[in-house]
Structure formats: C-alpha cells, structure tokens
Scaffold this motif. Structure first.
Motif, PDB file in Angstrom:
ATOM      1  N   TYR A  24       0.851  -1.174   0.000  1.00  0.00           N
ATOM      2  CA  TYR A  24       0.000   0.000   0.000  1.00  0.00           C
ATOM      3  C   TYR A  24       0.895   1.235   0.000  1.00  0.00           C
ATOM      4  N   VAL A  25       0.710   2.089  -0.990  1.00  0.00           N
ATOM      5  CA  VAL A  25       1.539   3.283  -1.141  1.00  0.00           C
ATOM      6  C   VAL A  25       0.737   4.480  -0.643  1.00  0.00           C
ATOM      7  N   ILE A  26       1.178   5.051   0.472  1.00  0.00           N
ATOM      8  CA  ILE A  26       0.438   6.109   1.157  1.00  0.00           C
ATOM      9  C   ILE A  26       0.970   7.461   0.693  1.00  0.00           C
ATOM     10  N   HIS A  27       0.121   8.267   0.058  1.00  0.00           N
ATOM     11  CA  HIS A  27       0.566   9.568  -0.449  1.00  0.00           C
ATOM     12  C   HIS A  27      -0.646  10.440  -0.733  1.00  0.00           C
ATOM     13  N   GLU A  28      -0.402  11.618  -1.355  1.00  0.00           N
ATOM     14  CA  GLU A  28      -1.509  12.545  -1.612  1.00  0.00           C
ATOM     15  C   GLU A  28      -1.426  13.174  -3.005  1.00  0.00           C
ATOM     16  N   ASN A  29      -0.578  12.631  -3.879  1.00  0.00           N
ATOM     17  CA  ASN A  29      -0.397  13.241  -5.197  1.00  0.00           C
ATOM     18  C   ASN A  29      -0.412  12.171  -6.281  1.00  0.00           C
ATOM     19  N   GLU A  30      -1.546  11.999  -6.940  1.00  0.00           N
ATOM     20  CA  GLU A  30      -1.695  10.942  -7.935  1.00  0.00           C
ATOM     21  C   GLU A  30      -0.759  11.111  -9.134  1.00  0.00           C
ATOM     22  N   GLU A  31      -0.270  12.338  -9.377  1.00  0.00           N
ATOM     23  CA  GLU A  31       0.614  12.546 -10.524  1.00  0.00           C
ATOM     24  C   GLU A  31       1.946  11.829 -10.345  1.00  0.00           C
ATOM     25  N   TRP A  39      -2.963   4.477  -1.577  1.00  0.00           N
ATOM     26  CA  TRP A  39      -3.812   4.882  -0.469  1.00  0.00           C
ATOM     27  C   TRP A  39      -3.666   6.393  -0.373  1.00  0.00           C
ATOM     28  N   LEU A  40      -4.605   7.106  -0.987  1.00  0.00           N
ATOM     29  CA  LEU A  40      -4.540   8.563  -1.040  1.00  0.00           C
ATOM     30  C   LEU A  40      -5.090   9.179   0.243  1.00  0.00           C
ATOM     31  N   LEU A  41      -4.277  10.035   0.846  1.00  0.00           N
ATOM     32  CA  LEU A  41      -4.695  10.691   2.087  1.00  0.00           C
ATOM     33  C   LEU A  41      -5.138  12.122   1.801  1.00  0.00           C
ATOM     34  N   THR A  42      -6.121  12.253   0.940  1.00  0.00           N
ATOM     35  CA  THR A  42      -6.695  13.564   0.671  1.00  0.00           C
ATOM     36  C   THR A  42      -8.056  13.715   1.348  1.00  0.00           C
ATOM     37  N   ASP A  43      -8.582  12.634   1.861  1.00  0.00           N
ATOM     38  CA  ASP A  43      -9.856  12.639   2.565  1.00  0.00           C
ATOM     39  C   ASP A  43     -10.004  11.251   3.177  1.00  0.00           C
ATOM     40  N   TRP A  60       4.045   1.669   2.474  1.00  0.00           N
ATOM     41  CA  TRP A  60       5.146   2.571   2.115  1.00  0.00           C
ATOM     42  C   TRP A  60       4.614   4.000   2.120  1.00  0.00           C
ATOM     43  N   SER A  61       5.129   4.813   3.021  1.00  0.00           N
ATOM     44  CA  SER A  61       4.695   6.202   3.112  1.00  0.00           C
ATOM     45  C   SER A  61       5.517   7.081   2.181  1.00  0.00           C
ATOM     46  N   ARG A  62       4.813   7.802   1.307  1.00  0.00           N
ATOM     47  CA  ARG A  62       5.434   8.806   0.442  1.00  0.00           C
ATOM     48  C   ARG A  62       4.831  10.186   0.734  1.00  0.00           C
ATOM     49  N   LEU A  63       4.487  10.401   1.979  1.00  0.00           N
ATOM     50  CA  LEU A  63       3.941  11.700   2.358  1.00  0.00           C
ATOM     51  C   LEU A  63       5.008  12.772   2.187  1.00  0.00           C
ATOM     52  N   SER A  64       4.584  13.935   1.713  1.00  0.00           N
ATOM     53  CA  SER A  64       5.532  14.943   1.256  1.00  0.00           C
ATOM     54  C   SER A  64       5.432  16.240   2.030  1.00  0.00           C
ATOM     55  N   ALA A  65       6.601  16.867   2.248  1.00  0.00           N
ATOM     56  CA  ALA A  65       6.643  18.182   2.874  1.00  0.00           C
ATOM     57  C   ALA A  65       5.975  19.247   2.017  1.00  0.00           C
ATOM     58  N   SER A  66       5.855  18.997   0.714  1.00  0.00           N
ATOM     59  CA  SER A  66       5.261  19.995  -0.182  1.00  0.00           C
ATOM     60  C   SER A  66       3.768  19.786  -0.393  1.00  0.00           C
ATOM     61  N   ALA A  67       3.126  18.945   0.421  1.00  0.00           N
ATOM     62  CA  ALA A  67       1.692  18.670   0.236  1.00  0.00           C
ATOM     63  C   ALA A  67       0.853  19.940   0.281  1.00  0.00           C
ATOM     64  N   HIS A  68       1.275  20.910   1.089  1.00  0.00           N
ATOM     65  CA  HIS A  68       0.499  22.152   1.209  1.00  0.00           C
ATOM     66  C   HIS A  68       0.449  22.928  -0.107  1.00  0.00           C
ATOM     67  N   HIS A  77       8.507   8.079  12.308  1.00  0.00           N
ATOM     68  CA  HIS A  77       9.763   8.768  12.615  1.00  0.00           C
ATOM     69  C   HIS A  77      10.396   9.338  11.352  1.00  0.00           C
ATOM     70  N   VAL A  78      10.203   8.658  10.215  1.00  0.00           N
ATOM     71  CA  VAL A  78      10.755   9.148   8.947  1.00  0.00           C
ATOM     72  C   VAL A  78       9.975  10.357   8.450  1.00  0.00           C
ATOM     73  N   LEU A  79       8.665  10.366   8.665  1.00  0.00           N
ATOM     74  CA  LEU A  79       7.856  11.520   8.277  1.00  0.00           C
ATOM     75  C   LEU A  79       8.358  12.782   8.968  1.00  0.00           C
ATOM     76  N   GLU A  80       8.838  12.669  10.189  1.00  0.00           N
ATOM     77  CA  GLU A  80       9.337  13.850  10.889  1.00  0.00           C
ATOM     78  C   GLU A  80      10.582  14.409  10.205  1.00  0.00           C
ATOM     79  N   PHE A  81      11.406  13.556   9.611  1.00  0.00           N
ATOM     80  CA  PHE A  81      12.536  14.042   8.820  1.00  0.00           C
ATOM     81  C   PHE A  81      12.044  14.752   7.563  1.00  0.00           C
ATOM     82  N   GLU A  82      11.004  14.215   6.954  1.00  0.00           N
ATOM     83  CA  GLU A  82      10.489  14.789   5.704  1.00  0.00           C
ATOM     84  C   GLU A  82       9.946  16.192   5.922  1.00  0.00           C
ATOM     85  N   VAL A  83       9.308  16.447   7.054  1.00  0.00           N
ATOM     86  CA  VAL A  83       8.640  17.727   7.259  1.00  0.00           C
ATOM     87  C   VAL A  83       9.448  18.693   8.122  1.00  0.00           C
TER      88      VAL A  83
END
Length: 317
Positions: free
Chosen positions: A8-15, A34-38, A53-61, A91-97
């Motif tokens: 499962y690929v966790i992110h918010e940018n389908e592109e 697994w889109l975390l937009t809603d 696998w989390s691909r959450l991004s610091a640039s999501a905003h 813990h890795v997300l904290e490095f990303e943001v």
C-alpha cells in the motif's frame, strides 16, 4: 482495500504514481495507492495485511493538501500500533517535514552540514541574519521541491523582504537562515538509496540559479509554456560517484542509524574542498531521462524491495 497481502503506497499526489505503478507491475508485486486527501480510520480496527510505504511529502500544502501530513501522522501511528511493516514510518515523516530534524541528525552522525539558524516567527529574523555574511540563504523548515529557498546578497534586501508583503512564512512558522555554499562547479549531487543501499547519483545543473530541483516530470513545468508542456531541468547520471565514494558510506551509515530505507540525499562540493550534505528527501522521485541511462532503476529497486517484504510471497526473478 484488498484482503490479500499487497504493498500500500500512502501519499496525496496521484501525478507521482504512474512510474511506480509500472515498476510494481513489471516486478509482479501487487500494489495499490492509499490517497490521504480525505477519509477516516477506525483506530480499533485491524489494518489489512501487507507492506505500507509512506510517500507523504513536505510539499503537500502546495497542492492544497496541507492536512494530509497530519492525517498521515495518524495513519502511520495506527499501522505501527498493529505491528504492520511500514517503510517511511512516523519517525521518517518527521525528517520529511523538518529540515531542523534532518540537520540535527546529520550533524550528530558527523556529516558536514551548512551552518544554520532556525528562527520561529519574524521578530528575530533580521538580527539573526546578520550573523551571516552575504550572500546567505533563507528557506522554509517545512519545504519540498526547493520552494521557499532564497539567496540574499545584502542584509538590507533581506530586511525589506521580511517587513514587506512578499514575505512567505514556512507552513510551520520556522524560517532557516543558512550559509551560502559556493560550489566548486555549478551543480549539486543527489544520491539515491533503496533498502539503505546506493542506487545511483544524479548531477543537477544549478547554473541558472534555481533552487527548485524536483526531478520528477510531475513537478517541473515551464511557466512560459502556459503550464502545458513539461520541461525537464538538466539532470544527468553522475556515474563517477559509486558505492565506494566516502560520502556514500557516511550516508548509508546515517540511513541505517535512523532506520530510513528509501531516500535521496543532496550534497554539494564547495570551492574550499568541503562535501556538504544539505537535504534528505524521504519521498524521493526519479528523473525519467536519468532512469533511461542508469544501470539500475530507482522505482524498480523499490518495487522489488517492498515486494520482498510481503508475507508468504516468493520474489520474482
């Protein structure tokens, strides 16, 4: 979500999804987004079986998905509480943001980093900037794609920006003031790592002065082309940087120590002989032109690595 184990690929940018979807398919690894937009999670319900696998991004905003980072924190904590395999976990997300978190961990590992001051709010910005001789850099603590990075050639110019209408705060309110690194040649290097192992290094031409160095085709659009045609910045394979490079060894030890399995780490070689690491990208993207020439594939290695972690699955040859 499927009942059978999958990635499962966790992110918010389908592109960003197509090159990874193709890599998973080519490797025969079942995977889905697994889109975390809603959405919502039942904290008392058991998550599905699989690898996350989390691909959450610091640039999501920048895509109107600022809340995805907070939703992501909740989702990752939930998955971890059930003992699921999570790559790029909380813990890795904290490095990303947080570039402060990156800087602190890199410095602790003995890796050369730029001198940096973190300033919350604006009242102390001008005073702390005077600790740096021009030129110097300001950047967002919570950035992504090089957005928010500016070079300043005078303190007066910086002061006017801080006091003016064009000042843009970091999403978390922390602005970094940083020494300007004079590169020996006009490029920086981005080293890619999967499963903690070196994949390849990319030379990124900076002669035009841009700090927006995202390599993916989804985030390099030429404004002069009416935002219709993607224009790739000058990325090239840097094949003289190998797994034997001394800084690569330092990066690998840093990744192991911080349990970061997938990352792109950027560094610059300065005119006074320093090798300075300044950014850790934990949701790394890959340039298609480089991928076409590289002996290994970033998405391909990721697909095989994550597939190997699935329970009761024999990895494809």
């Amino acid at each position: 979500m499927s009942d059978s184990p999958r990635v499962y690929v966790i992110h918010e940018n389908e592109e960003w999804w197509p090159p990874f979807a193709a890599a998973f398919e080519a490797a025969g690894v079942p995977a889905e987004q697994w889109l975390l937009t809603d959405g919502s999670i039942d904290l008392d319900a058991e998550p599905p079986q699989g690898v996350f696998w989390s691909r959450l991004s610091a640039s999501a905003h920048t895509r109107d998905h600022a809340e995805s980072k907070e939703f992501g924190r909740a989702v990752l904590r939930w998955l971890e509480s059930w003992g699921r395999t999570v790559i790029g976990g909380s813990h890795v997300l904290e490095f990303e943001v947080s570039k402060v978190a990156q800087h602190a961990a890199l410095r602790r590992a003995g890796i050369d980093v730029p001198r940096t001051v973190a300033v919350f709010g604006t009242s102390d910005l001008k005073r702390r900037a005077r600790e740096f001789a021009p030129p110097f850099i300001s950047k967002h603590n919570q950035g992504g794609k090089g957005l928010g990075v500016r070079r300043w050639d005078s303190h007066d110019e910086f002061d006017a920006w801080v006091d003016g209408a064009e000042f843009e705060p970091s999403p978390d309110g922390i602005t970094l003031i940083q020494e300007f690194l004079f590169a020996r040649e006009p490029f920086v290097t981005r080293a890619e790592y999967v499963a903690g192992d070196f994949v390849y290094a990319v030379r990124v031409d900076t002669s035009a002065g841009s700090f927006e160095l995202c390599p993916a085709d989804a985030c390099v659009i030429d404004p002069g082309a009416g935002a219709l045609e993607p224009v790739f910045p000058p990325f090239a394979l840097r094949d003289e940087v190998t797994g034997e490079h001394p800084l690569v060894a330092e990066h690998r030890a840093f990744l192991r120590a911080n349990d970061i399995r997938i990352a792109g780490i950027e560094f610059v070689e300065t005119i006074d002989g320093r090798l300075v690491t300044y950014d850790v990208n934990t949701n790394t993207n890959y340039n298609p032109d480089v991928e076409a020439l590289a002996p290994l594939s970033g998405p391909g290695d990721i697909a095989r690595f994550l597939g190997s972690l699935l329970p009761e699955r024999v990895p494809s040859a």
